[in-house]
Design an enzyme around this catalytic site. Structure first.
Site, PDB file in Angstrom:
ATOM      1  CD  GLU A 754      -3.074  -0.790   0.095  1.00 33.24           C
ATOM      2  OE1 GLU A 754      -3.274   0.377  -0.261  1.00 33.24           O
ATOM      3  OE2 GLU A 754      -3.660  -1.768  -0.398  1.00 33.24           O
ATOM      4  CG  ASP A 755       1.018   3.659  -2.657  1.00 28.61           C
ATOM      5  OD1 ASP A 755       1.610   3.082  -3.568  1.00 28.61           O
ATOM      6  OD2 ASP A 755      -0.104   4.157  -2.767  1.00 28.61           O
ATOM      7  CB  ALA A 756       4.512   1.290   3.186  1.00 27.93           C
ATOM      8  NE  ARG A 940      -1.285   4.604  -7.025  1.00 31.36           N
ATOM      9  CZ  ARG A 940      -0.797   4.103  -5.949  1.00 31.36           C
ATOM     10  NH1 ARG A 940       0.443   4.364  -5.631  1.00 31.36           N
ATOM     11  NH2 ARG A 940      -1.517   3.369  -5.163  1.00 31.36           N
TER      12      ARG A 940
END
Lengths: 1136, 336
Positions: A754-756, A940
């Protein structure tokens, strides 16, 4: 055969001899952009507009209201002969003032303002007195405007004044706060707008002059045409309005409307005959009967007949912007006729409808015009008050002669202006205008956030309405407003930002333009017969929405006009364009139009050539020279739409009229930070625009001299490896907000979902992402009317050890903390105490001040994490009270949960911090600072980030900056070639070894430097938990929020989960026991609440038992009782 | 994928991924660790060596062991670094914490083997644990040089360098160390910039710790290894393509040999070592299949870049000692 082919070719495409050579690209023509910004600056709109107000408009306002008379004394008058705004100064008491600087005002919580002085002439008794330089108020001064001390100062001089030379200015300093008046977008005034309305198609005009604001409408209802205006109770048939304007014959009415099909007008014309209105007198009488009666009839005006009043209103209020002299309504009638024509045209053909979202129909209201509205209003009030004082005072017989000057207090104007700017409430009574949030505090989170705020455009449209039109991207925004920079959510599409080269016009004098147009062959409207106005050859000429006249050869007119403009005979910002649909030529010179410079192209050849650019580079030529030589001109949105504009030289054809200077100026300042934005999915650029404003870094060269309430700084900010031209133009590379982190795009440990992000601990040790947080604490030493005042005492000493108490450990002998000390939670910053009695006047002769009792009100430090004292400021503010400001500092290193983001809308929190030896490393021994999960890319589609990495990597090995400018920038092939040159893989993928197993990784890892921003959201500010703590007084439930040490709410949905799970005891514990448990005595006989085992209504204790319930429930029962409702409880044993 | 015909374990760099390629015979990966065998197989070749940097080959060793050495060098070999800063006065624009952080990162010359780890953080300064330094500097106007607008000429001490840090011996340190043994390694590290009136008066305390604690204690700028690359041309590449192939690798790896009018590419023996594994051949469709790039999995080319406190070979030896100690302590743990 070949000859034949050749002939055909010539016939089809013309003689090859006349073929155009391809237009050579003008290299470095983007250099015009810095030249433009050098003259204009990024916030020149604000400064221009304010300068116009302070130098021109304020004089006009005072001149328009230059005389105050009094009914009580016909001899009495005050006349303003001149007005002048000085340079900012501060009052040092005893009528001594000294010049001030904006920075001093910021530090001392003062207003950066200049005196407004007037020259007046007035009567004192029978004497005529003249006074010059009389102060009537103080005007907050916009920074870097013509009256500001910072204007036209060198870098050195600015530094001497503690001002950052890169600061754009354009804002105000009011009570120590920096306030921006946002650009307000609104529909243009005085223009016809045909659109679909309540009764079908309507044509409306919002007239606005200095005195009046009104809206006039023409619409079709039934089969008749009406005029609507908020002066009149009912819609008025058009024919009656015409008759009232002295157009009596029906034939002439038809001519003025100029529609071929007269039948459409018949029912309207019939209306007159039905009502038996044949004369102007009768029509005015009819109108007079329809006027909305005023609630209070002012006694001062002599009472007019309804007829005269109707005539007056028709002349001044209906279509107020069309001038009427001596009740000659001709021009107004023509205007009204045209409105009707537009409605009729639009009824038959939808293309005649106007688009209110079209930017040609919009005007930007800037600081200057808003302040001028406010000033005009308050100046009128000022004069009105003088008048009423004169009226009250003159009739009285007094010893001294009435001297009006004594009553001219500057506070009214000063306070009104300061109040408006500091609160943002723009209340203008005479237009019944009330706007909130016009000003905002300038966000100083980063340099870009301040700059971004200066270019912000606020739409007047309410955000609650659910219409998509005003929010969506308008094609006419092209080049004027940034397509990327808008917030998400509520204000999406309503708050916009100016593009890099946008200029907003100020008002320009109309007279020279009128003269020019007349000379260029326009027939004045007064000279033209009604029938000729709407003839098919004639083009109507409009100037700022007013009909000037008629022209037959409109092409000639436009050509002459443009020629004159290009030669500098009239202002550059006047626009002219024909509308073939309306058969009109529109000329605009009003303020608030968006416009932008273009290179002029003639005969398929741009006028600007290499030579000009080299001259520009050498500094021989400035941007203004380009304008004066007619090589470049400004086009506003309307004229832009009448031009053929080529983006690049290769697109130029015979029809092309203009050439874009640089395509990247399409974007604004914030979007300009994004490298390769044209490779990104568009929402990503929008996200970055929002996030760039939260990035911490540097805010200005004077950041260490400032004492803001909150200020974030990066310890080691860096300029990005992958720059854009906009970055250089906005000086972001000089005041950066971020660091070049070497990233590896790979998965690692699972703490990167999750984008960490996974961070390298050694990088953090070496200073990556380290930031400084400055906060300020302030206190004021007040004086009270009873001669007492606040005091500060030195530290309290422990009686036994003779050491200061722990609380007062950091205090100096003067009772204020000393710089450099570390201060912990609950320690005292300023040991202040206030007198317990402040209002009671001490009895004279009683004991002196030393008997005054004091109450301790220390200024404490409240934060779990300790801070250091950066510096202490002791000064006085405008009210001459002592002001103590303490700047506190924290240095923070990134920790798990801190938020970082790249420049492509890819934000993420730190998920794990890894030792260097566990990090993967490549064959050069490089290990990444950040590991980013590749899952961030596919959905994205931020290809720009991939490119940024690649060109950043090539830049580092080559030792130069690469460009990622929008619609340009370094090409992937070239970048790849550069990487190969230095022995790197051309795709940017390297062999990596696992730091844990030591074996090579199976995949090649895409790695290189990417610019990362540290965002202001940090765990340390948000972390919060509580076991026990304060409760709200009323409900006895735990308080809410971190600042009040509140509890964490178990909300409705969480409650639902527990119910669904069946954990009833858990529910009771969470909702009652741990919250507001309360024991109450309930009488089982009457069911009411008792106390102490006693029921007061039954007067017995027999049936009273104690039960537990939430206090909120008990509160409800008692509150119901207070409303005369008894809720009775019935109790039973639950285990029975 | 064709196997390179020898008994070495390899990885092969294909276009999109790294592929393992083991020979039929036993390799270090299969072997049971045995000291005798290990001793026989292990080979160390020092390739390059100066006082700060060293490159050597470690051949015939399992990657776990090679990696252990690398990890130990990075984070377990201790050095001395400034750990505590007592700020008596600091009127420069640089903040106290930032200044302390910067000072901490300055490499200190002092043999860490002669010191002990600090027993307790708040305890008294002891000669066998701590080195004390002093940084006392004030910036003044310099009137000697005129007609210059450079800060260096106008002001005295406008730049604070690491050379301004002075060692203050405690206890017997004066006799134990020479002046040249102790101090910042590089004299010209810029610590801060000052202007007239700015002043610094600091006491600095260096203590011993390792890279796990903070990166400033790490003795190396970096220590890493790579596997020995080997390149084999499997299809003859001739003419223009040969030059193109040459360009795809680091200079010296491939040369073009002329035989008659035929030009063809050959791999220079022993020069493949310096190839950077850029794999740029895969750019060319026609060259893709002509070369096989591989790496020998038990041949590690180590590079140690020391920051200067210890010579690189000493760092490696220290790493071995630490590994030894760790093994011993594990054994005693297991036996007890």
């Amino acid at each position: 055969m070949p000859d034949l082919l050749k002939d055909i070719n010539i016939e089809l495409f013309g003689d090859p001899m006349f073929y155009q050579k391809p237009v050579k690209e003008i290299e470095e023509k983007w250099k015009l952009v810095p030249a433009f910004l050098k003259v204009k600056g990024l916030v020149k709109q604000h400064i221009d507009s304010f300068n116009y107000f302070i130098n021109v408009e304020i004089k006009k306002i005072v001149e328009a209201n230059n005389k105050v008379t009094c009914d009580a004394d016909p001899l009495f008058y005050i006349k303003y002969t001149n007005v002048h705004v000085g340079t900012p100064d501060v009052d040092e008491g005893f009528n001594i003032s000294k010049p001030t600087t904006p920075h001093e005002c910021r530090l001392r919580d003062m207003t950066y303002s200049a005196p407004i002085s007037v020259d007046i002439e007035y009567t004192r008794g029978t004497q005529r007195v003249a006074k010059s330089g009389f102060l009537i108020g103080r005007m907050p001064i916009m920074l870097k405007s013509s009256n500001c001390v910072l204007s036209n100062k060198s870098e050195y001089e600015l530094a001497k004044m503690n001002e950052c030379p890169l600061d754009p200015g354009g804002y105000f300093v009011v009570k120590g706060q920096e306030k921006v008046i946002l650009i307000q977008e609104q529909l243009s005034k005085n223009r016809m707008l045909v659109e679909e309305g309540k009764w079908g198609i309507q044509c409306q005009v919002t007239s606005s002059t200095h005195e009046k604001k009104s809206r006039t409408m023409v619409f079709h209802k039934g089969n008749k045409y009406f005029m609507g205006h908020n002066l009149f109770t009912d819609p008025i048939p058009i024919s009656i309005v015409f008759k009232a304007m002295d157009i009596l014959s029906d034939r002439e009415i038809c001519e003025l409307i100029g529609v071929a099909d007269v039948n459409k007008l018949t029912p309207t014309l019939e209306e007159c005959h039905k009502l038996k209105i044949y004369t102007q007198e009768a029509a005015l009488k009819y109108l007079g009967s329809k006027i909305i009666s005023k609630r209070y009839a002012s006694s001062i005006y002599q009472v007019k007949t309804p007829t005269a009043e109707a005539r007056d209103l028709l002349a001044t209020t209906v279509l107020a912007h069309v001038p009427v002299e001596k009740f000659q309504f001709k021009s107004k009638a023509i205007y009204l006729g045209l409105m009707v024509k537009r409605v009729i045209q639009a009824q038959s053909d939808k293309k005649f409808l106007d688009d209110r979202d079209y930017y040609g129909n919009k005007r930007m209201e800037l600081a200057g015009s808003l302040v001028s509205l406010m000033f005009e209003d308050v100046f009128k009030r000022f004069n009105y008050e003088l008048k009423s004082i004169a009226e009250k005072t003159i009739p009285k017989i007094r010893a001294t002669q009435f001297d009006v000057v004594k009553y001219m207090r500057p506070e009214l104007i000063t306070n009104c202006l300061v109040f408006a700017i500091s609160t943002g409430n723009w209340t203008i009574k005479r237009f019944r205008m009330e706007r909130l949030g016009v000003t905002q505090v300038l966000s100083r989170l980063s340099y870009i956030s301040a700059l971004g705020m200066m270019t912000r455009v606020n739409s007047q449209f309410e955000s609650t309405r659910k219409v998509s039109g005003p929010r969506s991207l308008q094609p006419s925004q092209w080049g004027m407003l940034c397509p990327s920079d808008t917030p998400e959510g509520e204000a999406c599409g309503l708050v916009k930002n100016l593009a890099l080269m946008t200029h907003i016009t100020t008002d320009i004098d109309e007279y020279p333009i009128i003269r020019l147009v007349r000379n260029a062959g326009m027939e004045d409207i007064g000279m033209v017969a009604s029938i000729a106005i709407h003839s098919s050859e004639a083009f109507l000429v409009f100037l700022n929405g007013n009909i000037l006249g008629v022209v037959t050869d409109y092409k000639k007119l436009i050509n002459i006009f443009r020629l004159m403009r290009r030669h500098g005979m009239i202002s550059n910002y006047v626009s002219i364009y024909p509308s073939f649909l309306h058969q009109c030529v529109y000329i605009s010179c009003d303020g608030g139009r968006l416009c932008r410079p273009y290179i002029i192209v003639q005969n398929g050849c741009p006028l600007v050539n290499e030579l000009h650019i080299t001259e520009l580079q050498k500094g021989i030529r400035s941007f203004e020279d380009f304008l004066n030589d007619g090589l470049i001109e400004f086009l506003d949105v309307n004229e832009e739409n009448d031009s053929f504009i080529a983006c690049y030289e290769k697109d130029i054809t015979q029809q092309t009229t203009h050439l874009e200077i640089a395509t990247f100026t399409l974007l604004g300042v914030c979007a300009g930070l994004v490298p390769y934005p044209h490779h990104n999915q568009s929402p990503r650029n929008t996200y970055q625009c929002a996030m760039g404003k939260q990035a911490m870094g540097t805010i200005g060269y004077n950041q260490r001299n400032r004492m803001d309430t909150l200020l974030y700084n990066l310890v080691y900010p860096q300029a990005p490896m992958c720059k854009t031209k906009s970055i250089e133009l906005s000086n972001f590379d000089k005041l950066p907000a971020g660091q070049n982190a070497t990233i590896a795009v790979m998965s690692y440990s699972g703490y990167d979902i999750e984008d960490a992000l996974v961070l390298n601990k050694a990088s953090l040790d070496r200073g990556f992402g380290r930031c400084l947080v400055y906060k300020n604490s302030k206190c004021i030493m007040k004086r009270y009317p009873n001669q007492t005042y606040d005091r500060i005492q030195g530290p309290m000493v422990d009686a036994q050890t003779n050491q200061p108490l722990w609380k007062h450990k950091c205090l100096d002998n003067d009772g204020i903390v000393s710089p450099g000390e570390q201060i912990e939670n609950r320690q005292v910053l300023v040991n202040k105490s206030i007198p317990s009695l402040t209002s009671v006047v001490p009895v004279p002769g009683a004991a002196a001040n030393n008997s005054v009792e004091y109450k301790d009100t220390p200024l404490g430090y409240k934060n779990v994490e300790p801070s250091y004292i950066e510096k202490v400021l002791i000064s006085t503010n405008e009210e001459d009270t002592t002001l103590i400001k303490i700047l506190l500092r924290q240095t923070r290193r990134p920790e798990i949960g801190d938020k970082f983001s790249s420049r492509h809308g890819q934000k993420g929190v730190v998920g794990l911090i890894v030792e260097q030896e566990d990090m993967p490393f490549n064959e050069y021994g490089i290990c990444p600072d950040i590991i980013m999960n590749p899952h961030g890319y596919p959905s994205r589609m931020t290809v720009g980030k991939l490119l940024e990495l690649l060109s950043g990597k090539a830049g580092t090995v080559e030792g130069k900056f690469h460009y990622g400018t929008a619609f340009g920038g370094s090409k992937v092939e070239d970048v790849g070639e550069e990487l190969i040159k230095h022995g790197y893989n051309y795709q940017g993928k390297d062999v990596f070894y696992s730091g844990i197993t030591g074996e090579p990784l199976e995949a090649y890892i895409y790695s290189g430097p990417v610019y990362y921003q540290k965002l202001k959201h940090m765990v340390q500010d948000k972390i919060h938990a509580r076991a026990r703590g304060p409760r709200a007084v009323l409900t006895r439930q735990p308080t809410e929020g971190k600042s009040r040490d509140g509890g964490l709410r178990l909300g409705e949905m969480e409650r639902d989960c527990l119910i669904g799970y069946g954990a009833s005891m858990m529910l009771v514990e969470r909702l009652m026991v741990s919250s507001d448990q309360c024991e109450v005595d309930v009488c089982n006989q009457c069911g009411r609440l008792g106390y102490c085992g006693w029921c007061n209504s039954c007067k017995s204790s027999g049936q009273v038992s104690t039960i537990t319930m939430p206090y909120a429930c008990k509160l409800l029962l008692t509150e119901l009782q207070a409303m005369n409702i008894t809720a009775r409880l019935t109790l039973s044993h639950y285990c029975k | 994928m064709e196997i390179m015909n020898d008994e070495k374990p390899r990885i092969i760099l294909t276009e999109h991924k790294v592929v393992n390629n083991f020979p039929t015979g036993p390799t270090v990966f299969d072997e049971h660790f045995e000291v005798k065998k290990f001793k026989k197989k292990l080979q160390i070749v020092i390739v390059r060596h100066d006082h700060l940097e060293m490159e050597f080959d470690l051949i015939g060793i399992h990657p776990f062991l090679a990696n252990t050495f690398r990890r130990l060098m990075l984070s377990d070999v201790p050095t001395m670094a400034i750990d505590q800063v007592h700020i008596l006065n600091n009127t420069s624009i640089i903040q106290d914490e930032v200044l302390a952080h910067r000072l901490g990162l300055i490499p200190i010359r002092a043999d860490p083997r002669l010191f002990e780890n600090k027993a307790d953080a708040g305890g008294p300064v002891q000669e066998k644990e701590t080195l004390e330094f002093e940084l006392k500097i004030k910036c003044n106007k310099d009137s000697s040089k005129k007609d210059s607008s450079r800060a260096e000429d106008m002001y005295k001490n406008s730049n604070v360098y690491s050379k301004h840090i002075k060692w203050v011996p405690i206890g017997n340190q004066k006799s134990k160390f020479k002046e040249s043994d102790v101090g910042p390694i590089h004299p010209d590290i810029l610590i801060a910039k000052m202007r007239p009136g700015h002043e610094m008066d600091l006491k600095l305390f260096a203590s011993k710790s390792n890279g796990k604690d903070h990166a400033k204690f790490s003795p190396v700028a970096t220590a890493f290894y790579r596997l020995l690359p080997e390149i084999k041309i499997v299809k003859q590449v001739e003419g223009e393509a040969a030059y193109r192939l040459q360009k795809c690798f680091s200079p010296g790896v491939i040369s073009v040999r002329t035989e008659g009018d035929k030009k063809y590419a050959v791999v220079n023996k022993n020069h493949a070592r310096y190839d950077t594994s850029s794999r740029n051949v895969f750019r060319y469709e026609d060259l893709k299949d002509t070369v096989v790039m591989s790496k020998v999995q038990d041949h590690f080319i180590f590079t140690i870049e020391s920051v200067g406190a210890l010579p690189p070979e000493a760092i490696f030896k220290e790493a071995i000692n630490i590994l030894k100690d760790k093994c011993f302590s594990l054994l005693t743990e297991l036996n007890s």
